[in-house]
Write a protein that holds these residues in place. Sequence first.
Motif, PDB file in Angstrom:
ATOM      1  N   LYS A   2      41.051  39.091  41.993  1.00  0.00           N
ATOM      2  CA  LYS A   2      40.651  40.253  42.299  1.00  0.00           C
ATOM      3  C   LYS A   2      41.426  40.869  43.759  1.00  0.00           C
ATOM      4  O   LYS A   2      42.544  39.840  44.551  1.00  0.00           O
ATOM      5  N   GLY A   3      43.173  41.292  43.164  1.00  0.00           N
ATOM      6  CA  GLY A   3      44.025  41.286  43.477  1.00  0.00           C
ATOM      7  C   GLY A   3      45.018  39.878  43.967  1.00  0.00           C
ATOM      8  O   GLY A   3      45.149  39.644  43.056  1.00  0.00           O
ATOM      9  N   GLU A   4      45.766  39.785  44.922  1.00  0.00           N
ATOM     10  CA  GLU A   4      46.805  38.666  45.143  1.00  0.00           C
ATOM     11  C   GLU A   4      46.140  37.392  46.086  1.00  0.00           C
ATOM     12  O   GLU A   4      45.556  37.483  46.468  1.00  0.00           O
ATOM     13  N   LEU A   5      46.632  36.548  45.534  1.00  0.00           N
ATOM     14  CA  LEU A   5      46.737  35.657  46.145  1.00  0.00           C
ATOM     15  C   LEU A   5      46.799  36.203  48.000  1.00  0.00           C
ATOM     16  O   LEU A   5      47.920  36.475  48.198  1.00  0.00           O
ATOM     17  N   ASN A   6      46.696  35.782  49.354  1.00  0.00           N
ATOM     18  CA  ASN A   6      46.394  36.153  50.175  1.00  0.00           C
ATOM     19  C   ASN A   6      46.343  34.494  51.150  1.00  0.00           C
ATOM     20  O   ASN A   6      44.945  34.252  51.227  1.00  0.00           O
ATOM     21  N   ASN A   7      46.821  33.728  51.976  1.00  0.00           N
ATOM     22  CA  ASN A   7      46.886  32.805  52.690  1.00  0.00           C
ATOM     23  C   ASN A   7      46.279  31.963  51.336  1.00  0.00           C
ATOM     24  O   ASN A   7      45.019  31.229  51.577  1.00  0.00           O
ATOM     25  N   ARG A   8      46.647  32.163  49.948  1.00  0.00           N
ATOM     26  CA  ARG A   8      46.140  31.147  49.645  1.00  0.00           C
ATOM     27  C   ARG A   8      44.779  31.173  48.566  1.00  0.00           C
ATOM     28  O   ARG A   8      44.083  30.608  47.875  1.00  0.00           O
ATOM     29  N   ARG A   9      43.903  32.617  49.229  1.00  0.00           N
ATOM     30  CA  ARG A   9      42.851  32.234  48.378  1.00  0.00           C
ATOM     31  C   ARG A   9      42.713  33.589  48.301  1.00  0.00           C
ATOM     32  O   ARG A   9      43.846  34.606  48.163  1.00  0.00           O
ATOM     33  N   ALA A  10      41.630  34.184  47.000  1.00  0.00           N
ATOM     34  CA  ALA A  10      42.116  35.030  46.638  1.00  0.00           C
ATOM     35  C   ALA A  10      40.095  35.645  46.023  1.00  0.00           C
ATOM     36  O   ALA A  10      39.617  35.202  46.374  1.00  0.00           O
ATOM     37  N   ILE A  11      39.664  37.133  45.666  1.00  0.00           N
ATOM     38  CA  ILE A  11      38.012  36.761  45.451  1.00  0.00           C
ATOM     39  C   ILE A  11      38.445  36.335  43.859  1.00  0.00           C
ATOM     40  O   ILE A  11      39.038  36.989  43.312  1.00  0.00           O
ATOM     41  N   LEU A  12      37.174  35.709  43.557  1.00  0.00           N
ATOM     42  CA  LEU A  12      36.786  35.976  42.119  1.00  0.00           C
ATOM     43  C   LEU A  12      36.660  36.978  40.978  1.00  0.00           C
ATOM     44  O   LEU A  12      35.567  37.265  41.723  1.00  0.00           O
ATOM     45  N   LYS A  13      37.187  37.301  40.230  1.00  0.00           N
ATOM     46  CA  LYS A  13      36.727  38.666  39.584  1.00  0.00           C
ATOM     47  C   LYS A  13      36.051  37.913  37.944  1.00  0.00           C
ATOM     48  O   LYS A  13      35.190  38.661  37.542  1.00  0.00           O
ATOM     49  N   ASP A  14      37.203  37.019  37.395  1.00  0.00           N
ATOM     50  CA  ASP A  14      36.543  36.238  35.767  1.00  0.00           C
ATOM     51  C   ASP A  14      36.598  34.794  35.709  1.00  0.00           C
ATOM     52  O   ASP A  14      38.106  35.311  36.371  1.00  0.00           O
ATOM     53  N   MET A  15      36.479  34.440  35.070  1.00  0.00           N
ATOM     54  CA  MET A  15      36.810  32.926  34.544  1.00  0.00           C
ATOM     55  C   MET A  15      37.460  32.798  33.231  1.00  0.00           C
ATOM     56  O   MET A  15      35.875  33.205  32.311  1.00  0.00           O
TER      57      MET A  15
END
Length: 293
Positions: free
Chosen positions: A178-191
């Motif tokens: 969900k969105g871009e990596l920020n500070n090496r993190r992002a929220i998972l949308k799907d795998m």
Amino acid sequence: MKQIKKALIPAAGLGTRFLPATKALAKEMLPIIDIPTLQYQVKEAVDSGIEEIILIISEAKEDIKKHFARNEEYEQYLIEKGKPEYAECIKNIATMAKISYVYQYEQKGLGHAVLCAKEAVGDEPFVIILGDDLIINENGLPVSKQMIDIYNETGCSVIGCQQVAPENVNKYGIMALKGELNNRRAILKDMVEKPDLDKAPSRLACLGRYLLTPGIFKELENTKPGKGGEIQLTDAIKSLALKEDVIVYDFIGRRYDVGDKYGFVEATIDFALKRDDMKDKVLAHIKELLENK
Ligand code: UTP
């Protein structure tokens, strides 16, 4: 917020990619030079502040238990033979962590293996360390500790990932964010499991480290067997992500795929080149090989 005290290390798989070595020997006991890969995983957990390690094994893998059990008779023998450093070394293996064992009697997949440890984990968040991925972050925090720090900040599950080469995306579970990596993190949308490159939502692959809230057990119980009749951890994580935020984390560290023969050789060479007792000889050998090529 509950603290992370436990790590699960699933080691009950059959290890078919390493046959015939793994016919009678646990894949996790194959050494990188003189240290079994599993010992590196246990050390990563200990160095990350984990208090209890739960090893998931099968009945065919009793050699793992033997490796981590104390053997005072053998220690005494080594001392008498004038090898106290070896005595100390084998004592340390047995005392470095509190280890308990859970059996997976049928190899029904990683998700099933994790579910076997439901009672041992209890109602607590926990880390999963897969033996196939050896991750070294020299002079920095171990990858599990990096993920624990994110959990302590957010209270969320964390999936350890890294970018893989385009030709390798079809070998891994690939993340949609969900969105871009920020500070090496992002929220998972799907795998997406092993997608073709043109269908891959990113090149961020799940590489053998998970920090999960206990809600995962309910999802695992409701997960139907997928490919090959196996219960996939990925499917359960996808369900969990519909109920709570799961963080995708691009971890810092050099990762070796030691479940693969080439990755295993790569790790062996790199580790040898880092050891004072081997470095010069191995380097001289490589130079000689290159000169004669
Ligand atoms: P792998 O997919 O690498 O399976 O499992 P494997 O059987 O070890 O290896 P190959 O593919 O046959 O060579 C990833 C991790 O999950 C564990 C394995 O031990 C490994 O650490 N696992 C897998 C289990 O504990 N139980 C299972 O039923 C499957």
